[in-house]
Design an enzyme around this catalytic site. Structure first.
Site, short mmCIF file in Angstrom:
data_model
loop_
_atom_site.label_atom_id
_atom_site.label_comp_id
_atom_site.label_asym_id
_atom_site.label_seq_id
_atom_site.Cartn_x
_atom_site.Cartn_y
_atom_site.Cartn_z
N ILE A 17 0.83 -1.22 0.00
CA ILE A 17 0.00 0.00 0.00
C ILE A 17 0.86 1.27 0.00
O ILE A 17 0.49 2.29 -0.58
CB ILE A 17 -0.98 -0.01 1.21
CG1 ILE A 17 -2.05 1.06 1.09
CG2 ILE A 17 -0.27 0.15 2.54
CD1 ILE A 17 -3.28 0.63 0.40
N VAL A 39 0.18 -2.70 8.22
CA VAL A 39 0.04 -1.57 7.30
C VAL A 39 0.42 -0.26 8.00
O VAL A 39 1.11 0.59 7.43
CB VAL A 39 -1.43 -1.47 6.83
CG1 VAL A 39 -1.67 -0.19 6.06
CG2 VAL A 39 -1.81 -2.67 5.97
N ASP A 40 -0.04 -0.12 9.22
CA ASP A 40 0.19 1.10 10.00
C ASP A 40 1.69 1.37 10.14
O ASP A 40 2.17 2.49 9.86
CB ASP A 40 -0.47 0.88 11.37
CG ASP A 40 -0.75 2.17 12.11
OD1 ASP A 40 -0.53 3.25 11.55
OD2 ASP A 40 -1.21 2.08 13.27
N SER A 123 -8.57 -4.82 8.91
CA SER A 123 -8.91 -5.75 10.02
C SER A 123 -8.49 -7.20 9.81
O SER A 123 -8.74 -8.03 10.69
CB SER A 123 -10.42 -5.74 10.34
OG SER A 123 -10.77 -4.62 11.12
N THR A 124 -7.89 -7.53 8.66
CA THR A 124 -7.62 -8.95 8.40
C THR A 124 -6.21 -9.41 8.81
O THR A 124 -5.82 -10.54 8.51
CB THR A 124 -7.86 -9.31 6.92
OG1 THR A 124 -6.97 -8.53 6.10
CG2 THR A 124 -9.29 -9.05 6.51
#
Ligand code: AR6
Length: 176
Positions: A17, A39-40, A123-124
């Site tokens: 991403i 991701v964060d 959320s996955t």
């Protein structure tokens, strides 16, 4: 995989991403907005300290809500931070919170005039939402948005690994 809805595009790609060239990318954050793993962590590492400074000023985000910062050093001009639900057993409104997370990102993007947005599979990872169930909600919400609005021209799902991409592809085929 790519489909057209009215004049807009919904696409599924495998990738990272942080490397997307869409106007906005979405962060799967937590309520503190102070960073984390997955991701964060990747977004804050690639985007630099400016994003965190803005997140600190915003002060937090509730589950299913969304906030926006600039993209720091990223190609994307904006990062939209949302907080997906932690999956427990499926009977704690997880699906509604996940749908709201996607919807509120799209609404916020629209309100800023953003025309292209990339989502991870919210959320996955750490939040353990079953992938196929989450894919269905993510894709349904994006399809509904593009059927009802024409302002956002591109919604891209950036899936991490071939299993996630295949799961999203299968779901999208079922939904169209
Ligand atoms: N690009 C695209 N997708 C990715 C990337 C990447 N660079 N890295 C991981 N994924 P997660 P959550 C996929 O855990 O479940 C954080 O610590 C990953 O394979 O990032 O919403 C936050 O601070 C998975 O499919 O987000 C929160 O505390 C998906 O992205 C918590 O994790 C989401 O995994 C949020 O958990």
């Amino acid at each position: 995989m790519e489909i057209r809805i009215n004049k807009s595009t919904l696409s599924l790609v495998e990738g990272d991403i942080t490397r997307q060239d869409t106007e906005a990318i979405v962060n799967a954050a937590n309520k503190s907005l102070l960073g984390g793993g997955g991701v964060d962590g990747a977004i804050h590492r690639a985007g630099g300290p400016k994003i965190l400074e803005e997140c600190i000023k915003i002060g937090g985000c509730e589950t299913g809500e969304a906030v926006i910062t600039t993209g720091g050093n990223l190609k994307a001009k904006y990062v939209i931070h949302t907080v997906g639900p932690v999956y427990r057993d499926g009977i704690h409104n997880e699906s509604r919170f996940l749908e709201n997370a996607y919807k509120n990102c799209l609404r916020l993007a629209s309100s800023k005039g953003i025309k292209s947005i990339a989502f991870p599979s919210i959320s996955t990872g750490a939040y353990r939402y079953p992938l196929a169930k989450a894919a269905e909600i993510a894709l349904k919400t994006a399809l509904d948005y593009l059927r009802e609005h024409t302002d956002i021209e591109l919604i891209r799902f950036v899936l991490f690994g071939s299993t996630a991409l295949e799961t999203y592809k299968e779901k999208l085929k079922e939904l169209i």
